[in-house]
Design a protein around this motif. Sequence first.
Motif, PDB file in Angstrom:
ATOM      1  N   HIS A 113       0.838  -1.096  -0.155  1.00  0.00           N
ATOM      2  CA  HIS A 113      -0.168   0.051   0.015  1.00  0.00           C
ATOM      3  C   HIS A 113       0.892   1.262  -0.111  1.00  0.00           C
ATOM      4  CE1 HIS A 113      -2.973   2.729   1.174  1.00  0.00           C
ATOM      5  NE2 HIS A 113      -3.872   1.716   0.913  1.00  0.00           N
ATOM      6  N   PRO A 114       0.409   2.315  -0.754  1.00  0.00           N
ATOM      7  CA  PRO A 114       1.107   3.404  -0.835  1.00  0.00           C
ATOM      8  C   PRO A 114       1.357   4.105   0.335  1.00  0.00           C
ATOM      9  CG  PRO A 114      -0.369   3.682  -2.437  1.00  0.00           C
ATOM     10  CD  PRO A 114      -0.432   2.344  -1.813  1.00  0.00           C
ATOM     11  N   ALA A 115       0.792   4.049   1.291  1.00  0.00           N
ATOM     12  CA  ALA A 115       0.592   4.839   2.848  1.00  0.00           C
ATOM     13  C   ALA A 115       1.477   3.730   3.739  1.00  0.00           C
ATOM     14  CB  ALA A 115      -0.799   4.706   3.216  1.00  0.00           C
ATOM     15  N   GLY A 164       3.742   7.150  13.673  1.00  0.00           N
ATOM     16  CA  GLY A 164       2.908   6.883  12.573  1.00  0.00           C
ATOM     17  C   GLY A 164       1.459   6.893  12.774  1.00  0.00           C
ATOM     18  N   LEU A 165       0.646   6.511  11.788  1.00  0.00           N
ATOM     19  CA  LEU A 165      -0.932   6.515  11.825  1.00  0.00           C
ATOM     20  C   LEU A 165      -1.488   5.324  12.192  1.00  0.00           C
ATOM     21  CD1 LEU A 165      -1.219   8.371   8.414  1.00  0.00           C
ATOM     22  CD2 LEU A 165      -0.861   9.331  10.442  1.00  0.00           C
ATOM     23  N   GLY A 166      -2.614   5.104  12.664  1.00  0.00           N
ATOM     24  CA  GLY A 166      -3.217   4.140  12.719  1.00  0.00           C
ATOM     25  C   GLY A 166      -3.327   3.524  14.122  1.00  0.00           C
ATOM     26  N   LEU A 167      -4.118   2.490  14.347  1.00  0.00           N
ATOM     27  CA  LEU A 167      -4.466   2.066  15.774  1.00  0.00           C
ATOM     28  C   LEU A 167      -3.020   1.632  16.239  1.00  0.00           C
ATOM     29  CD1 LEU A 167      -6.357   1.222  17.745  1.00  0.00           C
ATOM     30  CD2 LEU A 167      -6.831  -0.867  16.583  1.00  0.00           C
ATOM     31  N   PRO A 169       0.750   2.287  15.605  1.00  0.00           N
ATOM     32  CA  PRO A 169       1.311   3.005  14.437  1.00  0.00           C
ATOM     33  C   PRO A 169       2.490   2.154  13.804  1.00  0.00           C
ATOM     34  CG  PRO A 169       1.170   4.260  16.709  1.00  0.00           C
ATOM     35  CD  PRO A 169       0.783   2.651  16.859  1.00  0.00           C
ATOM     36  N   GLN A 247       2.029 -11.546  -0.790  1.00  0.00           N
ATOM     37  CA  GLN A 247       0.638 -11.077  -0.927  1.00  0.00           C
ATOM     38  C   GLN A 247      -0.114 -11.029   0.127  1.00  0.00           C
ATOM     39  OE1 GLN A 247       0.069 -13.046  -4.881  1.00  0.00           O
ATOM     40  NE2 GLN A 247       0.913 -11.402  -6.246  1.00  0.00           N
ATOM     41  N   GLU A 254      -4.718  -2.689   6.884  1.00  0.00           N
ATOM     42  CA  GLU A 254      -4.507  -1.631   5.914  1.00  0.00           C
ATOM     43  C   GLU A 254      -3.044  -1.325   5.592  1.00  0.00           C
ATOM     44  OE1 GLU A 254      -6.810  -0.566   4.188  1.00  0.00           O
ATOM     45  OE2 GLU A 254      -8.338  -0.888   5.397  1.00  0.00           O
ATOM     46  N   THR A 255      -2.329  -1.213   6.352  1.00  0.00           N
ATOM     47  CA  THR A 255      -0.712  -0.995   6.137  1.00  0.00           C
ATOM     48  C   THR A 255      -0.078  -1.809   7.141  1.00  0.00           C
ATOM     49  OG1 THR A 255      -0.448   0.880   7.511  1.00  0.00           O
ATOM     50  CG2 THR A 255      -0.985   1.266   5.216  1.00  0.00           C
TER      51      THR A 255
END
Lengths: 285, 511
Positions: A113-115, A164-167, A169, A247, A254-255
Amino acid sequence: MMELLTIGDSIVDGAYEEHSRFEQVINYVNRDHLLSVVTASVGDGPVNIVVRPLPAGAGGVVVAGERVTVDGQVCEVTHEQVYRSLLDDTDWHTDILQKNLSRFCQVFKEEAHPASLAFLLDPKRISAFKPGFQQKLCEQISAGVTELFAGQVRPGVQKLKGCGLGLTPSGDDFIIGVLLGLNALELGLNEDYGAVMETIYCLARGGNLLSNALLTLARNGRFYHDQKQLVEALFGQSEARVAHAAQAILGHGETSGADTASGLYLTLHSAIFSRHRPFCAGGHL
Amino acid sequence: MSVIGRIRQGIYFDSVTLMNMGRELSGMEGVVDAAIVMGTHENKAILQAAGLLIDLFADTSDSDLLIGVKLDDPSKEEQILEAVDVLLSKRKEVSEGDNTFLPQSLDGALTVLPDANLVLISIAGRYAAFEAQKALDQGRHVMMFSDNVSIEDEVALKIVAREKGLLVMGPDCGTAIINGVPLAFANVVRRGKIGIVAASGTGLQEVSCLIHNAGAGISQAIGTGGRDVKKQVGGIMFIEGLKALLDDAETETVLLVSKPPDADVLAAVNAIVASSSKPVVSMFLGASGAGDNNPQSLEEAALMSVALAQKKSLDDVRSELKQRDEVLLAQAEELRNKCTGKQQYIRGLFSGGTFCTEAQLILEDMVKGDMYANAPAGRVQSLEDAMHSVAHTFVDLGEDEFTVGRPHPMIDYTLRNKRIADEADDAETAVILLDIVLGYGSNMNLVEELKDVITDAARKVVVVCSVTGTDMDPQNRGAVISMLRKSGAVVLPSNAAACLLAGYVVSGLSV
């Protein structure tokens, strides 16, 4: 009616309350302990209870021996339903691992994922982040990774943790990947990385309950199914299996999957190029 | 320049959602930079470096969500803070809802999933081509579940797609598996080395499940819509799909599935297959494909592709099926004892059109007496009234006469269940032949809905079922098979095997 499909081998008995809920995952906590009730598409994990379908209500989870109560529904767990999260013994073949890591890196660059932290493996990806806060975030993570793999473990981990972002990071996910990589190396090389793992683990723990729980699992060598599959593929003979495992892990969260995988990848990669000492000067490419 | 912020407690978003929200905020007029992050010490350090840290955030903890926005025009503070509140509440609904967030347009969908490279269109046919064109213009592949799209639109879209190197799957494309993701009516199968191009929805489902159940996996399964292989469309996407799989590094064996294509399309496909360096198995029901593998059923085609992918001999597949045939013959002999009086005919009630076609092609040389179908194939005659069976009858319940104003028979079992009961009461019915199709999109409660009707029917006639699905499907193949067997049905692993057994049962009856 909900059906319990599998249950992880690292769930601590107790009464758990709901912490956070996503489309395919409900996280529950009991003091420092975590468990996640997930759908089959998320898959097995050391603290996952895989069910079909996901419970709708907000009731908690009680785990007592072989009896699990989810949202008021009691399930008896059989031996066959337990997911084993430890790695099996594995053989180290530098040339095979090197080839497989290269295949992994290729899939990662194409599909992460780009993020995610894929920019650590593919610097071109940094342009996907906006100038300002997002670029600063990338700078901090890059600096932390560089320091960590250059042997400056303390400042490296301190830059990464909670970053970082998210639950959980991205920086925490990366460190979890590093710990998993060290566990895999211990098994493959029959060397003792206990001290460095403990250092990283103690430094990385912070105020995020979920990150802490996942760090503990990683320090203890407990792998989620897709992580285990990836490590087994990287040490195995089939490049196609590596691609599939890559994969699968990239599809985790998500990331999160990609962020953890990047930590795992760089740790294994670094070990190859620094004669099995992943955190020494020159170890990081 | 001013910096404003908000703190939210007890709500959690994944990182991509937070990044997209940050981007959405940054894109607003008057906003210079924005960030939405958990309030960890380290994130606060980055907020400071980016000039987004404000006093409000001083006492926050790791589990607080911080929203920092830098503005070039302080007079817009109120407006932006309102926008932040709306954004958060909207995302919270999406995050915590019952997974029914439905974008109202393609553009809306792309704000939720900006990196999507495939657009699945399932809207009224008259609007579908327009949306498909928009998706193609934006460089995205298209899967059109919608039907009732004109053939002119289909051809135009597919020509544009071919020029852009994109796929248009459909219209009326019921199933596909792309990068491991089952789309529309599709089953959960493992990933592997076998790529499929199919102009047949249930055909694709059948072969992909058989491949999975045989231990192999699917790289990509591309549906084209049944009309693609007809003369007017010229097999544009069937050919492009085939080429894509021949170029795909993850695909080692290709399996082609279709009802009989137009002669020119068949020739074009066969020419590509003949020059392919990868093994290709062609299963064109009622027509011959290129190559010497020449499978006789969807099942044989699937098993052949597994053998080729596993570098095994095709003779092994033929020999296994031959041995299985002997078992079916013995089984038929036993089942025949159940038939009495005038019982002599097969009544095939299918939810999958391809299964109905395959049944007719397999049985036309096996059974005595006339055969009728509402969608006839081979030498089978047209059934005058689809609601009433005559002699051997094969009904595709997915045809228009059954589906106008009601869901597809894979979803709604009402009509077929009634027909099963009627056929079981018919003194001339010897065997009821059924296809049970599992997977996403199909009936999720089929065990409950079928149990009683099968139990009743199996007391009167022989009920033979095939189950198309895997143990990873939401309905679970093992659970469905177990229920069917407990209810008295004979369950076989494929439609072809079920047809053969039904044929052996009735061909040995002396009425």
